[in-house]
Design an enzyme around this catalytic site. Structure first.
Site, PDB file in Angstrom:
ATOM      1  N   SER A  34       0.878  -1.218  -0.029  1.00  0.00           N
ATOM      2  CA  SER A  34      -0.093   0.018   0.035  1.00  0.00           C
ATOM      3  C   SER A  34       0.854   1.347   0.014  1.00  0.00           C
ATOM      4  O   SER A  34       0.427   2.491   0.048  1.00  0.00           O
ATOM      5  CB  SER A  34      -0.954  -0.090   1.104  1.00  0.00           C
ATOM      6  OG  SER A  34      -1.991  -0.717   0.929  1.00  0.00           O
ATOM      7  N   LYS A  62       0.063   3.926  -2.515  1.00  0.00           N
ATOM      8  CA  LYS A  62      -1.214   4.911  -2.413  1.00  0.00           C
ATOM      9  C   LYS A  62      -0.285   6.219  -2.268  1.00  0.00           C
ATOM     10  O   LYS A  62      -1.241   7.374  -2.537  1.00  0.00           O
ATOM     11  CB  LYS A  62      -1.817   4.589  -1.307  1.00  0.00           C
ATOM     12  CG  LYS A  62      -2.783   3.383  -1.427  1.00  0.00           C
ATOM     13  CD  LYS A  62      -3.628   3.043  -0.260  1.00  0.00           C
ATOM     14  CE  LYS A  62      -4.325   1.548  -0.525  1.00  0.00           C
ATOM     15  NZ  LYS A  62      -4.735   0.813   0.698  1.00  0.00           N
ATOM     16  N   SER A 120      -5.757   3.390   5.205  1.00  0.00           N
ATOM     17  CA  SER A 120      -5.139   2.903   3.772  1.00  0.00           C
ATOM     18  C   SER A 120      -6.383   1.961   3.183  1.00  0.00           C
ATOM     19  O   SER A 120      -6.325   1.065   2.619  1.00  0.00           O
ATOM     20  CB  SER A 120      -4.259   1.770   4.283  1.00  0.00           C
ATOM     21  OG  SER A 120      -3.383   1.122   3.129  1.00  0.00           O
TER      22      SER A 120
END
Length: 311
Positions: A71, A74, A132
């Site tokens: 993640s 992102k 997240s």
């Protein structure tokens, strides 16, 4: 203060020692500061530490080896949105059931966005970076991509992520997802590239504000005409635990292992660090920061609420 070591093991490559003497050993860890202190040993498969002011490498371990990044993807998702021409952070986005279905199908982390609610782009950035939320990531990709269908628009957005990486000279970075949930091996980066990407992102005031937030409470018009209240905790436990920590993003998948992109500021020195595939990511981040600030910091790690997302 750290105790000075009398010798440097073969694991380390010292990039600069004193004023004129340079020692190079063909191993993957480096230090670039005028100090007799060797960099700390970390468990990460790949690690990097960057002085953002001078854009100088402070420490590196397998810094150019491509690895899945989970993640931490992102960070680029947010940057593409934030560098969109004519961006309106107050633009409202209606949450689609598709976003919730995607999270359920993927078993991904979520901001628990409710179908029919209307959140602003700015609120979605908080939902993206703190808990997240892969649903928030999909909402942003769907909104800022082009095409006639959600699938076309999200694919278009991923193309924009790759174009941005190319524009920034991140030659060892590639995206095949908007959130780091990747079934293939085509979503990867390196510690060096992630540090440079984050240095760019931290120049954006909105990004800087979002990623240093320990938690947030947001309210949005709900589908039933009432007001929905969202409470999100930052999955990054360095925030609120380590003095001077100002971000940035966690990430964990089975292929990537635990990952952490972090930043800290003390005095006039701001650094960005990257740790990829490290079960001890927080203690190792602390070691790296203590080393660069030449200090020893007592830390009591912030505990996430039981119902908060983990990443």
């Amino acid at each position: 203060m750290h105790k000075r070591r009398g010798t440097v093991t073969r694991r380390w490559r010292v990039a600069a020692v004193a004023s004129t003497v340079a020692v190079a050993i063909a191993v993957p860890v480096a230090m670039a500061q005028a100090s007799a202190e060797p960099p700390p040993e970390v468990s990460a498969k790949g690690a990097y530490l960057l002085d953002t002011g001078s854009n100088k490498e402070l420490m590196a371990k397998d810094a150019d080896t491509k690895r899945p990044m989970a993640s931490t993807t992102k960070i680029m998702t947010a940057l593409v949105v934030l560098e969109t021409r004519g961006l309106d952070l107050d633009k409202q986005v209606t949450i689609k059931q598709e976003y919730r279905d995607y999270v359920t199908k993927s078993g991904a982390s979520t901001a628990d966005l409710q179908t029919g609610d209307k959140l602003t782009v700015n609120q979605l950035l908080y939902g993206l970076m703190l808990p997240s939320g892969c649903d928030a990531a999909m909402a942003l990709a769907d909104t800022f991509g082009t095409g006639d269908t959600t699938d076309e628009r999200t694919k278009s957005f991923i193309s924009k992520m790759n174009e941005k990486a190319q524009d920034l000279g991140l030659t060892n970075t590639r995206y095949d997802s908007f959130d780091g949930v990747s079934a293939d091996a085509d979503n990867y980066s390196t510690p060096h590239d992630l540090a440079q990407l984050t240095r760019r992102a931290m120049d954006n005031a909105t990004f800087d504000t979002v990623v240093k937030s320990v938690s947030t409470k947001q309210e949005a018009p709900a589908a039933n005409g009432r007001t929905r209240y969202y409470s999100w905790d930052n999955t990054n436990q360095l925030l609120g635990s380590y003095q001077g920590a100002i971000g940035v993003k966690t990430g964990t998948t089975t292929p990537a292992g635990p990952c952490l992109v972090f930043a800290a500021k003390r005095g006039d020195k701001t650094v960005v660090g990257v740790i990829l595939n490290d079960a001890d990511r927080y203690p190792d981040a602390k070691k790296m920061l203590d080393w660069t600030y030449d200090t020893t910091t007592e830390v009591k790690w912030r505990q996430l609420p039981k119902d908060a997302q983990r990443d």
